[in-house]
Enzyme design. Structure first.
Site, PDB file in Angstrom:
ATOM      1  N   GLU A 112       0.693  -1.293  -0.016  1.00  0.00           N
ATOM      2  CA  GLU A 112       0.004   0.027  -0.094  1.00  0.00           C
ATOM      3  C   GLU A 112       0.679   1.379   0.027  1.00  0.00           C
ATOM      4  O   GLU A 112       0.881   1.992   1.083  1.00  0.00           O
ATOM      5  CB  GLU A 112      -1.013  -0.012   1.337  1.00  0.00           C
ATOM      6  CG  GLU A 112      -1.795  -1.083   1.063  1.00  0.00           C
ATOM      7  CD  GLU A 112      -2.996  -1.254   2.443  1.00  0.00           C
ATOM      8  OE1 GLU A 112      -2.759  -0.642   3.246  1.00  0.00           O
ATOM      9  OE2 GLU A 112      -3.965  -1.940   2.252  1.00  0.00           O
ATOM     10  N   GLU A 143      -5.378  -9.183   1.105  1.00  0.00           N
ATOM     11  CA  GLU A 143      -5.877  -8.029   2.514  1.00  0.00           C
ATOM     12  C   GLU A 143      -7.398  -8.053   2.389  1.00  0.00           C
ATOM     13  O   GLU A 143      -7.724  -7.656   1.412  1.00  0.00           O
ATOM     14  CB  GLU A 143      -5.263  -7.024   2.788  1.00  0.00           C
ATOM     15  CG  GLU A 143      -3.796  -6.956   3.522  1.00  0.00           C
ATOM     16  CD  GLU A 143      -3.434  -5.704   3.909  1.00  0.00           C
ATOM     17  OE1 GLU A 143      -4.299  -4.777   4.244  1.00  0.00           O
ATOM     18  OE2 GLU A 143      -2.231  -5.426   4.077  1.00  0.00           O
TER      19      GLU A 143
END
Length: 669
Positions: free
Chosen positions: A454, A603
């Site tokens: 991320e 995720e």
């Protein structure tokens, strides 16, 4: 009367701050200055979110309050420019202090105001107040309809502290059953952003109940209901009980920069429950709106051999969280080890994703990045780094689990600034080259290199174009030493689906593409202290009219709840379904099929703070069914903690009831 700076309170109150740089999981942990620190993390948030989660609206500006006049005790308040006037509360509640006697003593509760700072935790913040000719601290002069107010001046300086700097001030309250009649607090303030803490004796780990209040450069009234207070989320969750109030305190917090400001607080009043504003109907109960999902087999078929490899090795995975990706996450000892790997394998988990901040092991990282001569070579603490990685390589192999090395920067050091720094990009690339070279001769085909979790996780300001440049540099660096092992790539903005759907794949033909999804966010992150959903509770999954309400307050919505959060809850009847989630994920799968490359989800998950166990099982079942239908391998965020699949405060003990069926897990083959 003398201001009491209570050093004994300062020692314990040092832990009253809440961790500013959030971690991916809000599992139970000690206070920041205690041995076990498991800070919460916003890296799981898939969309940019404002930072204040329980904020009282007010005008905001970066200019500090002009406090020069009030530091002089000889100033006549009437000579100051008039402001206000503010009101003096009257009613069934209790006026804690109006400061009109000019000192720091509250006659109403017969105690003194105290201050503290972060110095005991290696911070360098300073807090001061006006003083009289004897050096005793007094209230500051104001002209807002009253003459005096509590005033603090402060400089927030991180120093050597690992988290955000802080200062605080407060007053102790004697516990009394009669205090159960209080339902809220009001006060007037002018100055910097701060938190108000209502401390109760039931909280023993400093995870106090609080509300965040925005800066205001004009006198503004904060009105806070106790029912809207939230804990920071990194400690044990404790119901709020006004009977057990032991202190009213305030705290100013900063970031890595040194900042100075000041704050006046006046007319602090505890509201009787009869004076607290009640929630009112503000929503309608709608039938669910379910998107119609249509696609052909051809639209989701990926013939690339990497698809079969991803399904074989990257499905039914799990993340180890709140360890090696934390602010203090450089390896010291094994929190998770071979026993955890065996437990996972015995319960049907096939893949381990290990979030680890790899550049923490570059011993001269900053010197390398600053070097303009090209003479500084990047050095590594190999003994520590490969003690960790090699151990998990061995343990996963022994249990027939794949292993993903996830470069997971907790500190957001790759950001909008460093993304423009060629030396920083070179540092990341050299770090990956060093790791890849170590495993280049390893014959396992189920070791994976995930470039960077991320990118710019805290603000999402790194553009997809900038991230492409950095990612290509890392890919090239890895491939210079290892052409065999598969690379995992996720896009900017929290591994955004929409950005990936616009991307042209890299020319490297050994890359698996990754997305993260936590939709519907109102469900998965309700109660998350690092989000704007901190007060939200009771959102079901899927949306069910029979479980809905016409009062948004029943779901934790308050006056301070961000407008987009209110909107998301009011529109939950459109988003709270398996089909609504699938509609978004399908965009990534169609992109993957069009480009004949595999896509995985590594995720997803739902916090266990404010939802029911059955609703979480419903959500996990929906996610598994979506992935089965679209042939997308999955890795769940969380082993134990607040995104857990396994029971246990830290190390798992057993699979949570119902998880095996929800996620299609079974005993190891």
């Amino acid at each position: 009367m003398n201001f009491k700076t209570k050093s004994s309170l300062a020692l314990s109150a040092a832990a009253l701050l809440f961790l500013s740089a959030c971690g991916d999981d809000s599992s139970k942990s000690a206070a920041p200055d205690e041995p076990a620190v498991n800070p919460t993390d916003s890296t799981t948030i898939p969309t940019p979110l404002p930072t204040d989660s329980t904020t009282i609206p007010a005008d905001s500006t970066t200019n500090p309050t002009d406090s020069s006049a009030a530091t002089n005790p000889t100033v006549d308040p009437s000579t100051l420019p008039p402001e206000g006037p503010i009101t003096l509360p009257e009613g069934k509640g209790l006026l804690v202090d109006d400061f009109e006697d000019g000192d720091n003593h509250s006659a109403a509760i017969d105690n003194y105001w105290y201050t503290y700072n972060d110095n005991d935790n290696d911070g360098a913040s300073v807090i001061t107040t006006p003083v009289n000719e004897d050096g005793d601290i007094i209230a500051g002069a104001v002209n807002n309809g009253s003459k005096y107010a509590l005033q603090v001046n402060y400089t927030l300086d991180k120093g050597e502290y690992a988290y955000d700097p802080y200062v605080g001030w407060g007053i102790q309250v004697a516990e009394d059953d009669a205090n159960g009649r209080f339902g809220g607090i009001t006060y007037w303030y002018k100055g910097g952003a701060h938190e108000v803490h209502i401390e109760i004796s039931d909280v023993t780990d400093y995870d106090v109940h609080l509300a965040k209040v925005k800066a205001s450069r004009t006198w503004t009234q904060a009105v806070i209901r106790f029912k809207d207070l939230v804990q920071g989320g990194w400690g044990v969750e404790v119901p709020f009980d006004a009977k057990h109030i032991k202190a009213i305190s305030f705290q100013a917090k900063g970031n890595a920069k040194v900042t100075s400001d000041s704050l006046f607080i006046d007319n602090i009043y505890l509201q009787d429950t009869s004076e607290v504003e009640a929630d009112k109907p503000d929503m309608t109960i709608n039938d669910p709106v379910i998107p119609k999902i249509e696609f052909t087999e051809a639209e989701i078929t990926v013939t690339n051999p990497l698809q079969a490899k991803a399904m074989k090795y990257l499905n039914k995975g799990i993340n180890f969280t709140n360890w090696l990706e934390n602010a203090d996450g450089k390896f010291k000892e094994f929190v998770f080890d071979a026993t955890d790997i065996k437990l996972l394998a015995d319960n049907g988990i096939k893949s381990l994703r290990l979030p680890i901040d790899l550049d923490l092991y570059a011993t001269n990282r900053d010197a390398f990045v600053k070097d303009t001569t090209g003479t500084v070579a990047l050095a590594f603490d190999d003994s520590t780094l490969f003690t960790v990685l090699d151990s998990f390589v061995e343990w996963t192999a022994a249990n027939n689990m794949s292993f993903v090395i996830d470069y997971h920067e907790y500190d957001n050091s790759y950001n909008a600034t460093s993304a423009k720094d060629n030396k920083y990009i070179q540092m990341m690339a050299e770090t990956w080259k060093h790791v890849a070279a170590h495993y280049a001769e390893n014959t396992r085909e189920d070791i994976f290199f995930e470039l960077l979790n991320e990118p710019d996780m805290s603000a999402g300001k790194v553009t997809a174009a900038q991230w492409t440049v950095a990612a290509q540099a890392m890919i090239d660096s890895i491939r210079s030493v290892d052409k065999k092992h598969t690379i995992l790539f996720g896009d900017a903005q929290w591994y955004s689906i929409s950005l990936l759907a616009k991307r042209t794949p890299f020319t490297d033909d050994n890359i698996v593409y990754v997305i993260h999804t936590y939709e519907p966010f109102a469900f998965t992150h309700q109660g998350g202290s690092w989000t704007d959903y901190a007060t939200i509770k009771g959102i079901p999954f899927p949306y069910d009219p029979a479980k809905w309400s016409t009062v948004s307050g029943d779901f934790g919505v308050t006056k301070s709840t961000q407008s987009y959060v209110k909107s998301n809850i009011k529109n939950y009847y459109k988003t709270g379904s398996k089909e609504a989630i699938m509609e978004q994920i399908l965009k990534a799968k169609k992109w993957a099929a069009t480009n004949n490359v595999p896509v995985i989800i590594n995720e997803f998950g739902a916090l266990n703070l404010r939802s029911t166990a059955q609703d979480r099982l419903n959500y996990l079942t929906a996610m598994r069914e979506i992935c089965d239908t679209l042939q997308i391998p999955w890795t769940h965020w969380g082993y134990t903690g607040n995104f857990s699949l396994f029971e246990g405060d830290l190390k798992g003990t057993k699979l949570i009831d119902g998880i095996d069926k929800a996620l299609g897990l079974g005993a190891a083959e």
